[in-house]
Design a protein around this motif. Structure first.
Motif, PDB file in Angstrom:
ATOM      1  N   ALA A 131       0.840  -1.207   0.000  1.00 38.65           N
ATOM      2  CA  ALA A 131       0.000   0.000   0.000  1.00 38.65           C
ATOM      3  C   ALA A 131       0.870   1.250   0.000  1.00 38.65           C
ATOM      4  O   ALA A 131       0.605   2.212  -0.743  1.00 38.65           O
ATOM      5  CB  ALA A 131      -0.918  -0.008   1.219  1.00 38.65           C
ATOM      6  N   ASN A 151      10.002   2.332   8.351  1.00 44.03           N
ATOM      7  CA  ASN A 151       9.426   0.987   8.341  1.00 44.03           C
ATOM      8  C   ASN A 151      10.125   0.094   9.343  1.00 44.03           C
ATOM      9  O   ASN A 151      11.299   0.296   9.648  1.00 44.03           O
ATOM     10  CB  ASN A 151       9.568   0.385   6.930  1.00 44.03           C
ATOM     11  N   ARG A 152       9.381  -0.904   9.870  1.00 40.21           N
ATOM     12  CA  ARG A 152       9.965  -1.839  10.837  1.00 40.21           C
ATOM     13  C   ARG A 152      11.212  -2.519  10.247  1.00 40.21           C
ATOM     14  O   ARG A 152      12.238  -2.614  10.891  1.00 40.21           O
ATOM     15  CB  ARG A 152       8.922  -2.896  11.200  1.00 40.21           C
ATOM     16  N   THR A 153      11.114  -2.981   9.004  1.00 40.94           N
ATOM     17  CA  THR A 153      12.261  -3.592   8.335  1.00 40.94           C
ATOM     18  C   THR A 153      12.948  -2.500   7.518  1.00 40.94           C
ATOM     19  O   THR A 153      12.432  -2.083   6.471  1.00 40.94           O
ATOM     20  CB  THR A 153      11.790  -4.735   7.393  1.00 40.94           C
ATOM     21  N   ARG A 156      13.438  -2.586   3.640  1.00 45.89           N
ATOM     22  CA  ARG A 156      12.261  -2.390   2.774  1.00 45.89           C
ATOM     23  C   ARG A 156      12.019  -0.890   2.554  1.00 45.89           C
ATOM     24  O   ARG A 156      11.655  -0.461   1.457  1.00 45.89           O
ATOM     25  CB  ARG A 156      11.058  -3.053   3.441  1.00 45.89           C
ATOM     26  N   LEU A 225      -4.375   4.752   6.680  1.00 40.87           N
ATOM     27  CA  LEU A 225      -4.980   3.917   5.641  1.00 40.87           C
ATOM     28  C   LEU A 225      -5.906   2.861   6.228  1.00 40.87           C
ATOM     29  O   LEU A 225      -6.816   2.373   5.563  1.00 40.87           O
ATOM     30  CB  LEU A 225      -3.883   3.195   4.826  1.00 40.87           C
TER      31      LEU A 225
HETATM   32  N1  NAP Z   1      -7.934   2.422   2.974  1.00 43.45           N
HETATM   33  C1  NAP Z   1      -7.559   1.748   1.920  1.00 43.45           C
HETATM   34  O1  NAP Z   1      -8.146   1.832   0.844  1.00 43.45           O
HETATM   35  C2  NAP Z   1      -6.363   0.850   1.985  1.00 43.45           C
HETATM   36  C3  NAP Z   1      -5.712   0.488   0.812  1.00 43.45           C
HETATM   37  C4  NAP Z   1      -4.592  -0.310   0.912  1.00 43.45           C
HETATM   38  C5  NAP Z   1      -4.162  -0.762   2.138  1.00 43.45           C
HETATM   39  N2  NAP Z   1      -4.817  -0.395   3.260  1.00 43.45           N
HETATM   40  C6  NAP Z   1      -4.340  -0.835   4.576  1.00 43.45           C
HETATM   41  O2  NAP Z   1      -2.958  -0.573   4.674  1.00 43.45           O
HETATM   42  C7  NAP Z   1      -2.329  -1.540   5.498  1.00 43.45           C
HETATM   43  C8  NAP Z   1      -1.088  -2.118   4.814  1.00 43.45           C
HETATM   44  O3  NAP Z   1      -1.449  -2.878   3.679  1.00 43.45           O
HETATM   45  P1  NAP Z   1      -0.323  -3.484   2.691  1.00 43.45           P
HETATM   46  O4  NAP Z   1      -1.039  -4.053   1.546  1.00 43.45           O
HETATM   47  O5  NAP Z   1       0.759  -2.479   2.460  1.00 43.45           O
HETATM   48  O6  NAP Z   1       0.299  -4.667   3.586  1.00 43.45           O
HETATM   49  P2  NAP Z   1       1.747  -5.322   3.446  1.00 43.45           P
HETATM   50  O7  NAP Z   1       2.258  -5.223   2.057  1.00 43.45           O
HETATM   51  O8  NAP Z   1       1.628  -6.653   4.090  1.00 43.45           O
HETATM   52  O9  NAP Z   1       2.683  -4.378   4.359  1.00 43.45           O
HETATM   53  C9  NAP Z   1       2.519  -4.372   5.751  1.00 43.45           C
HETATM   54  C10 NAP Z   1       3.285  -3.200   6.359  1.00 43.45           C
HETATM   55  O10 NAP Z   1       2.998  -3.167   7.760  1.00 43.45           O
HETATM   56  C11 NAP Z   1       4.241  -3.277   8.496  1.00 43.45           C
HETATM   57  N3  NAP Z   1       4.014  -4.031   9.738  1.00 43.45           N
HETATM   58  C12 NAP Z   1       3.346  -5.193   9.904  1.00 43.45           C
HETATM   59  N4  NAP Z   1       3.340  -5.562  11.204  1.00 43.45           N
HETATM   60  C13 NAP Z   1       4.034  -4.594  11.874  1.00 43.45           C
HETATM   61  C14 NAP Z   1       4.352  -4.399  13.242  1.00 43.45           C
HETATM   62  N5  NAP Z   1       3.972  -5.261  14.194  1.00 43.45           N
HETATM   63  N6  NAP Z   1       5.062  -3.284  13.588  1.00 43.45           N
HETATM   64  C15 NAP Z   1       5.438  -2.389  12.635  1.00 43.45           C
HETATM   65  N7  NAP Z   1       5.149  -2.522  11.316  1.00 43.45           N
HETATM   66  C16 NAP Z   1       4.450  -3.610  10.945  1.00 43.45           C
HETATM   67  C17 NAP Z   1       5.164  -4.022   7.541  1.00 43.45           C
HETATM   68  O11 NAP Z   1       6.494  -3.814   7.952  1.00 43.45           O
HETATM   69  P3  NAP Z   1       7.660  -4.851   7.530  1.00 43.45           P
HETATM   70  O12 NAP Z   1       8.095  -4.455   6.157  1.00 43.45           O
HETATM   71  O13 NAP Z   1       8.694  -4.653   8.579  1.00 43.45           O
HETATM   72  O14 NAP Z   1       7.062  -6.239   7.563  1.00 43.45           O
HETATM   73  C18 NAP Z   1       4.802  -3.344   6.219  1.00 43.45           C
HETATM   74  O15 NAP Z   1       5.364  -2.060   6.131  1.00 43.45           O
HETATM   75  C19 NAP Z   1      -3.417  -2.579   5.815  1.00 43.45           C
HETATM   76  O16 NAP Z   1      -3.946  -2.292   7.092  1.00 43.45           O
HETATM   77  C20 NAP Z   1      -4.455  -2.353   4.755  1.00 43.45           C
HETATM   78  O17 NAP Z   1      -5.762  -2.740   5.133  1.00 43.45           O
HETATM   79  C21 NAP Z   1      -5.925   0.392   3.209  1.00 43.45           C
END
Ligand code: NAP
Length: 286
Positions: A131, A151-153, A156, A225
């Motif tokens: 996202a 970012n945590r990692t 990335r 988001l």
């Molecule tokens: N409103 C909307 O239309 C919309 C659209 C898109 C997405 N979203 C929301 O955006 C969020 C991310 O989606 P995505 O598709 O980008 O997911 P993703 O590709 O799986 O990425 C997840 C992100 O969250 C971080 N993360 C996960 N667990 C964590 C923790 N415990 N502490 C710190 N950072 C953590 C990850 O960090 P690492 O790299 O370190 O793993 C990564 O940056 C979701 O909640 C999704 O529902 C909303």
């Protein structure tokens, strides 16, 4: 004909409710299903979706598959190519066409719902997943002054920062989560965009917030988001700081409207989609 969403987990997702309402409003005989699929099942899902007997005409892609699906599609739109992430797939004759409507959905949400202008603004991005990729590439086209990615990692964040530098001449930096650098970056920000899964119900840390109120400037706009729950722990911290706050529902609707039009060729009933998604959130809160 069928549509759906692939992700893991999917308990938070309002997409089925929102798209079913839109399809029914337009009188279209198309179903929309949640296809919860862990990472090890994604290859099998993609092969199934390609098959003509699956009846799949398209699907949304959510956590954590956006980057993996970008690598699996046969063609990608310019936005998806630039972001390296796909949130919407159109299936035609067994071929997968990848799009990224997160970016335009995000920009429209901020312009329409917060009257926000990006020009000359300092932006802090929390998260560097699929996202964040769509969001960062789209907001760079709106001419902000600087973008800091935390970012945590860290690798990335650095990878995303490098990709952004290749396409945009503005100031790009990274900061580590929890470090002093993050507090300093937050302090100087006009816009803070939360793109991680932290704070999301059914996610890895539903009670977490990546910033405390002391770090958030009162003049900033904080956009999360995450839309489920409607008020995340970060949004509570931001309110305490006196900042303007907006949750991800508006982006969900605007990115979904773009996808709906790509799948069906019909104008998306945006108001119907807003109403269905926000009613479902209200029901979940009760
Ligand atoms: N409103 C909307 O239309 C919309 C659209 C898109 C997405 N979203 C929301 O955006 C969020 C991310 O989606 P995505 O598709 O980008 O997911 P993703 O590709 O799986 O990425 C997840 C992100 O969250 C971080 N993360 C996960 N667990 C964590 C923790 N415990 N502490 C710190 N950072 C953590 C990850 O960090 P690492 O790299 O370190 O793993 C990564 O940056 C979701 O909640 C999704 O529902 C909303």
């Amino acid at each position: 004909m069928r549509l759906g969403i692939v992700g893991y987990p999917l308990g938070h997702s309002l997409s089925p409710v929102m798209f079913r309402a839109a399809l029914s409003h337009c009188g279209l005989d198309i179903t929309y299903d949640p296809w919860e699929t862990p990472p090890e099942g994604l290859g099998g899902f993609v092969e199934w979706a390609r098959r003509p007997d699956s009846g799949v005409a398209g699907f949304n892609v959510t956590v954590p598959h956006k980057e993996a699906v970008a690598a699996a599609v046969d063609e990608a739109s310019q936005e998806a190519e630039r972001a390296g992430a796909v949130n919407t797939v159109v299936v035609r004759d067994g071929r997968l066409h990848g799009h990224n409507t997160d970016g335009i959905g995000f920009v429209l949400a901020l312009k329409e719902e917060a009257n926000f202008t990006f020009d000359g603004r300092r932006v802090l991005i929390l998260g560097a997943g699929g996202a964040a990729r769509g969001v960062v590439m789209a907001l760079a086209a709106e001419n902000p002054e600087s973008v800091v990615i935390a970012n945590r990692t860290p690798e990335r964040a650095q990878r995303l920062a490098q990709d952004l530098r290749r396409r945009w001449r503005g100031v790009v930096d990274t900061a580590s989560l929890g470090g002093e650098g993050l507090g300093r970056a937050a302090e100087k920000s006009d816009l803070i965009v939360q793109c991680s899964t932290v704070g999301m119900s059914h996610g890895p840390d539903p009670a977490g917030s990546l910033l405390r109120s002391e770090d958030i400037p009162g003049e900033a706009l904080v956009y999360d988001l995450v839309y489920n729950p409607p008020e995340t722990p970060l949004m509570k911290e931001a309110r305490k700081a006196g900042a303007r706050v907006l949750g991800g529902l508006s982006m969900l609707v605007y990115q979904g409207a773009e996808g709906f039009e790509a799948w069906t060729g019909e104008k998306a009933p945006v108001k119907v989609m807003f109403r269905a998604a926000s009613d479902a959130l209200d029901r979940a809160r009760r």
